[in-house]
Write an enzyme that holds these catalytic residues in place. Structure first.
Site, PDB file in Angstrom:
ATOM      1  N   ASP A 266      11.315 -77.361  57.705  1.00 50.29           N
ATOM      2  CA  ASP A 266      12.655 -76.790  57.844  1.00 50.29           C
ATOM      3  C   ASP A 266      13.406 -77.069  56.536  1.00 50.29           C
ATOM      4  O   ASP A 266      12.923 -77.795  55.656  1.00 50.29           O
ATOM      5  CB  ASP A 266      13.376 -77.358  59.071  1.00 50.29           C
TER       6      ASP A 266
HETATM    7  C1  BGC Z   1      17.392 -74.210  60.487  1.00 49.88           C
HETATM    8  C2  BGC Z   1      16.213 -73.302  60.754  1.00 49.88           C
HETATM    9  C3  BGC Z   1      16.270 -72.096  59.860  1.00 49.88           C
HETATM   10  C4  BGC Z   1      16.342 -72.553  58.422  1.00 49.88           C
HETATM   11  C5  BGC Z   1      16.340 -71.417  57.414  1.00 49.88           C
HETATM   12  C6  BGC Z   1      17.591 -74.485  59.009  1.00 49.88           C
HETATM   13  O1  BGC Z   1      18.781 -75.136  58.766  1.00 49.88           O
HETATM   14  O2  BGC Z   1      17.219 -75.409  61.187  1.00 49.88           O
HETATM   15  O3  BGC Z   1      16.198 -72.934  62.102  1.00 49.88           O
HETATM   16  O4  BGC Z   1      15.172 -71.282  60.093  1.00 49.88           O
HETATM   17  O5  BGC Z   1      17.513 -73.309  58.242  1.00 49.88           O
HETATM   18  O6  BGC Z   1      17.512 -70.723  57.419  1.00 49.88           O
END
Ligand code: BGC
Length: 724
Positions: A266
């Site tokens: 993530d």
């Molecule tokens: C979130 C994810 C997301 C990623 C990319 C993160 O902060 O937890 O769910 O896919 O950002 O935007």
């Protein structure tokens, strides 16, 4: 490109080129996106050079065919080996045609429509140049304080698994080469939904058995459906952050489940190993994440800065990096990018199909099926033709109905509840008092609201959280409506008029100050682009609500977490007996939630007959057939979701009071009866034993059928094996 050619390609790459393939950045870094001067800032901030960007493997957060084509072309001009760039984005509930939030989609219990919504999201994304979506999010959720419950389909592992599969099918179709589909990335592995106290990014600590029994099934279901990618979660699992958790990633995900697709961290989660306290610096973070099996690093540069050195000193075997790079290249190949790096991106078609009527109609249908009627005393709803209606509140005429994770959605394109009602109601029957914020209502606004209410036959209060109050980073300790809205309800109550409340929100709320005061309550969630129209049609009786909650609504935040598939304890409380001290209870609240899992009313009424069993004994070879006759005793045609739950009366480990095993949706005309026809087999009785084996045990089982997890009819059957 076949397996051998991909391996050859990996062999041709320098170590630096390989690790660059494992780097993911946002569009701001790329040539072709903006002027070079705009790029310098982010490059400096992250400490990476242009060569790394030119060789990096994937990009996130960009959509728009023209922009994507421009970046891809420039990128390929600078790519020594002609490896195309992968474009990923968070298309969680639609690109521009925004569907209801996933928690609302959950309430539809409609897998076909869920799949269709993902298919449309894929179509709009693909034509806009996106190759991969960071969805579905399938984290099991039991704590409404957590803002991200809006992204999940709820608290039940079985239902979440069905939705996970439906979304993956919708996004990916049968072949990733199909230029109208995109690859899915199931997230957040694992158990992100169990953050302590519902506080965003907080610790998760649970037994492995609990994790396997409740939290892991939906991720597994997505992978069984062929989901191409997995994203790690921010939380710890048994003391080790997921993004550096070898047991979770290599152990369970890769070795046990055989997942050989791309695993992405993530956002910044690899560097966050430092803050968690399991890495001293970027180098150790890179080491741990690579060892754990994470292929792509999102938005921090630990890999590009340190993997080459870690290979040189022998801490990381280059083979491990080759495998990660191979997986990234393989995904590009599966998506057809080597043959056609522009894939589905098409600015002309983009204009034709994105947010087209056909897509919006599906969004409407899903919104109509996602709304849940929570209360309807004296049949206040639907509104009657002759009634004069005062529509009041922050959501009376608000466009903020798309919900979090809808960055490409245009709020103004979503008809508000007020405009949708106005378009359908007779002239002069609708009076609207709007323009309030969710947290503040001025004295003049209140006075105006009172004035309109006094002239009306019925008040419709459109209340809720604004969309920024749920989603990532939006945990709340108080999950009631904002105080100003509770005061508004009190003021309206003083008029003595009937009140129907419509709620727009991203989590189960504590309905103090609303539930007892309102005569009717319709939970609309964030219903998406066509939500205003769908809600208006429900209020006017043109659509009969059929949604059922997939997350319990607590009586107060003090009960949280409260979920239906709980254990009995050794001293269960008998709700018929109050005043007993030494039973598992609160002295100031019932144990049961205000509104249980599976709950949702209709304008019809459904009566249930006792279930008929094919036999009272079941064997592994001979499943049980259970039939339930349901009659629509109301005056409207309606859809009922008949639910079947099972309790294993005595397990090797404690088993929940009930677990959803199946459901059937019956569409019945007034007076019509239908049969919900279920088959119960041995596989549905399996669970994780103390040694983590997943098997069933012979013995007695309770079976429940009903319109929700509370109001059920129950019977018993016995599962016999040749050993019992
Ligand atoms: C979130 C994810 C997301 C990623 C990319 C993160 O902060 O937890 O769910 O896919 O950002 O935007």
């Amino acid at each position: 490109m076949n397996h051998e050619s991909l391996l050859e390609l990996v062999n041709e790459m320098t170590l630096e080129e390989k690790v660059a393939q494992l780097q993911q950045l946002t569009a701001a870094f790329y040539r072709g996106a903006q002027t070079d001067s705009a790029i310098t800032g982010p490059l400096e901030e992250l400490g990476i050079d242009q060569n790394t960007v030119d060789a990096s493997g994937s990009i996130l957060g960009l959509s728009g065919a023209e922009a994507v084509i421009a970046i891809q072309k420039t990128y390929l001009e600078n790519s020594r080996l002609g490896i195309p760039l992968l474009f990923m984005a968070d298309i969680v509930h639609g690109l521009k045609t925004i569907f209801p939030i996933p928690l609302a989609i959950g309430a539809s219990w409609d897998m076909e429509l869920a799949e269709k919504s993902a298919e449309i999201a894929a179509k709009e994304s693909a034509v806009s140049g996106i190759h991969v979506t960071f969805a579905p999010m399938v984290d099991l959720v039991r704590d409404p304080r957590w803002g991200r419950v809006m992204e999940s389909t709820g608290e039940d592992p079985h239902l979440n698994s069905l939705f996970a599969k439906a979304f993956v099918r919708g996004f990916q179709g049968d072949d990733l080469k199909d230029p109208e589909r995109i690859a899915a990335c199931v997230k957040h592995f694992a158990a992100y939904g169990a953050a302590e106290g519902g506080r965003e990014y907080n610790t998760v600590d649970m037994s492995e058995r609990q994790m396997r029994e409740y939290y892991l099934p939906a991720y597994k279901a997505a992978l069984d459906e062929g989901c191409a990618m997995v994203m790690t979660s921010f939380n710890t699992v048994d003391g080790i952050p997921a993004s550096g958790n070898e047991k979770l990633m290599r152990g369970i995900l890769r070795d046990e489940w055989g997942f050989d697709g791309v695993l992405i961290s993530d956002w910044a989660a690899i560097r966050e190993l430092i803050a968690h306290g399991t890495a001293e610096d970027d180098k150790e973070a890179a080491y741990r994440a690579m060892r754990a099996g994470v292929d792509i690093e999102m938005m921090t540069p630990c890999y590009v800065h340190h993997l080459p050195e870690l290979v040189q000193i022998g801490a990381i075997d280059e083979k491990m990096i080759d495998e990660a790079v191979y997986r990234v290249l393989h995904l590009k190949e599966q998506l057809g990018l080597f043959e056609n790096p522009l894939r589905g991106a098409d600015p002309v078609r983009e204009k034709e199909i994105v947010f087209c009527e056909e897509h919006r109609n599906v969004s409407y249908e899903l919104a109509a099926k996602s709304c849940v009627l929570l209360k309807n005393e004296d049949q206040v709803l639907p509104l009657k033709n002759e009634q004069k209606v005062a529509l009041i509140g922050p959501y009376a005429d608000s466009h903020d109905i798309l919900g979090w994770w809808s960055a490409e959605g245009v709020k103004e394109d979503a008809a508000t509840l007020g405009s949708a009602l106005g378009a359908k109601m007779e002239q002069g029957k609708l009076m609207t008092s709007a323009g309030f914020s969710t947290k503040h209502i001025s004295a003049e606004q209140l006075a105006h609201a009172r004035e309109l209410a006094n002239q009306a036959d019925v008040i419709v209060l459109a209340l809720g959280e604004d969309s920024a109050m749920s989603g990532e980073g939006a945990s709340r300790t108080n999950i009631q409506l904002p105080e100003a809205q509770i005061q508004l309800v009190q003021e309206m109550k003083k008029t003595g008029k009937k009140i129907a409340v419509v709620l727009f929100n991203g989590r189960p709320l504590d309905l103090h100050g609303v539930y007892d005061e309102a005569d009717a309550i319709l939970e609309a969630w964030f219903p998406g682009s066509e939500g205003g129209r769908a809600v208006a049609d429900i209020l006017l009786g043109q659509v009969n609500p059929s949604g059922k909650l997939t997350m319990s609504f607590p009586r107060s935040v003090g009960q949280v977490p409260v979920y239906y598939n709980r254990f009995n304890t050794g001293r269960p409380m008998d709700p018929a007996k109050t005043g007993e001290r030494y039973v598992s209870h609160y002295i100031d609240s019932p144990n049961e939630p205000l509104l249980p899992f599976g709950f949702g009313l209709s304008y019809s009424a459904f009566s249930y007959e006792e279930p008929i069993f094919s036999s009272l004994e079941m064997t592994a070879e001979e499943p049980l057939r259970v039939q339930v006759k349901v009659t629509n005793t109301g005056e409207h045609a309606g859809t009922e979701t008949v639910q079947l739950y099972i309790r294993d009366i005595s397990g090797e480990v404690v088993r929940p009071l009930m677990e959803l095993k199946d459901y059937a949706r019956l569409h019945l005309q007034p007076g019509e009866s239908g049969i919900a026809d279920f088959t119960v087999d041995e596989a549905q009785l399996r669970y994780h034993h103390s040694d983590l084996t997943y098997t069933s045990d012979p013995g007695r089982f309770q079976l429940f059928v009903g319109p929700n997890s509370r109001d059920t009819l129950s019977s018993e059957f016995t599962f016999v094996t040749s050993f019992s």
